[in-house]
Design a protein around this motif. Structure first.
Motif, PDB file in Angstrom:
ATOM      1  N   ASP A 160       0.979  -1.282  -0.450  1.00  0.00           N
ATOM      2  CA  ASP A 160       0.197   0.368   0.159  1.00  0.00           C
ATOM      3  C   ASP A 160       0.789   1.356   0.270  1.00  0.00           C
ATOM      4  N   ALA A 179       0.952  -0.297   5.033  1.00  0.00           N
ATOM      5  CA  ALA A 179       1.868  -1.299   4.337  1.00  0.00           C
ATOM      6  C   ALA A 179       2.248  -1.986   6.393  1.00  0.00           C
ATOM      7  N   ARG A 189       1.931  -5.469   6.508  1.00  0.00           N
ATOM      8  CA  ARG A 189       3.191  -6.788   6.652  1.00  0.00           C
ATOM      9  C   ARG A 189       3.672  -7.439   8.068  1.00  0.00           C
ATOM     10  N   ARG A 238       6.855  -1.103  -3.051  1.00  0.00           N
ATOM     11  CA  ARG A 238       6.177  -0.547  -1.913  1.00  0.00           C
ATOM     12  C   ARG A 238       7.031   1.104  -1.696  1.00  0.00           C
TER      13      ARG A 238
END
Length: 282
Positions: free
Chosen positions: A247, A253, A257, A275
């Motif tokens: 994202d 993100a 993750r 990313r």
């Protein structure tokens, strides 16, 4: 005791923001000498100007009078000042309250609705004043609430949405006010909830995201609002996280993750999934 003087004890009992002069609801000085309660309540020390007085213009002082002398509440129901009538309702005999449903003041009608049996509130479901209809919505249940779900006033509809049975909430899914739809999203049955995932308001969608199952959250993976994507990253099933791991908004993100399985993390590391990095304001 004169109208414009008080004892030192009364002055000491006054609170910040309360009156410094005893004035009645018509703007005249309160006169204890002409009060009908002079020989009884006043003589017993159960009322006092600027502290607890049925004739004062301030509602708080009227409240104190009836809190101290609840047995006099029935008398207050016929007082010419609406504040006195409305406050009297709280302690008066319930058998005297039906007549107050036709009171000219909405404060009084609303107060009566809140104390009378719910079935008696039905007659005021179309009352001209929103305050009364809010009170009616707070008392009715089940199918009796349905007409209020399309009330012209948003707050009446909001109270209705909080109280409608879950299986009747779909009728309010498309209410014109986002605040009402947010209430619906918090309460609507799970079978209908996913249908609200495409609501135009992001805060409504956020309410939806907080209730959808991990599998259902896949429908919001590409939501344009990062707050919804973050909510998805927090709770979505692991198989959906790889998309959000890349994202453009860092917090989304990072959350995705942090929830990746070791195998997913390895695949992303090997593939070098892009990313771009960024912030919610980028």
């Amino acid at each position: 005791m004169s109208a414009d003087t008080t004892s030192s004890s009364a002055e000491g009992a006054l609170r910040t923001g309360e009156p410094v002069q005893a004035i009645d609801w018509q703007g005249r000085p309160v006169s204890c000498s002409a009060c009908e309660f002079r020989d009884g309540v006043l003589a017993k020390g159960l009322c006092k100007p600027m502290l607890a007085c049925v004739h004062d213009r301030y509602a708080k002082l009227i409240e104190r009078f009836f809190d101290t002398n609840p047995e006099l509440s029935d008398i207050g129901l016929s007082h010419p000042h609406f504040e006195v009538r409305a406050i009297s309702v709280r302690h008066a005999s319930i058998f005297k309250l039906p007549a107050l449903l036709a009171d000219p003041d909405p404060e009084v009608r609303a107060a009566a609705v809140m104390r009378l049996p719910a079935r008696q509130a039905l007659r005021l479901r179309a009352d001209a004043d929103r305050k009364v209809r809010v009170a009616v919505a707070a008392r009715l249940t089940g199918a009796d609430l349905v007409p209020l779900g399309s009330d012209e006033d948003y707050y009446v509809r909001m109270v209705t949405a909080r109280r409608l049975p879950h299986d009747m909430l779909p009728m309010m899914m498309h209410d014109r006010e986002p605040e009402v739809r947010r209430v619906v999203a918090r309460r609507i049955a799970e079978d209908w909830l996913i249908a609200m995932a495409w609501d135009e308001d992001p805060l409504v969608r956020l309410e939806v995201a907080q209730r959808l199952t991990g599998h259902q959250l896949a429908v919001l993976l590409d939501d344009p609002d990062f707050r919804i994507r973050f909510a998805v990253a927090e709770r979505a099933d692991p198989e959906h996280l790889a998309v959000l791991a890349g994202d453009p908004v860092d917090v989304v993100a990072d959350m995705a993750r942090s929830r990746l399985t070791p195998r997913q993390a390895t695949v992303i590391a090997v593939d070098g999934s892009p990313r771009t990095g960024g912030s919610p304001d980028a």
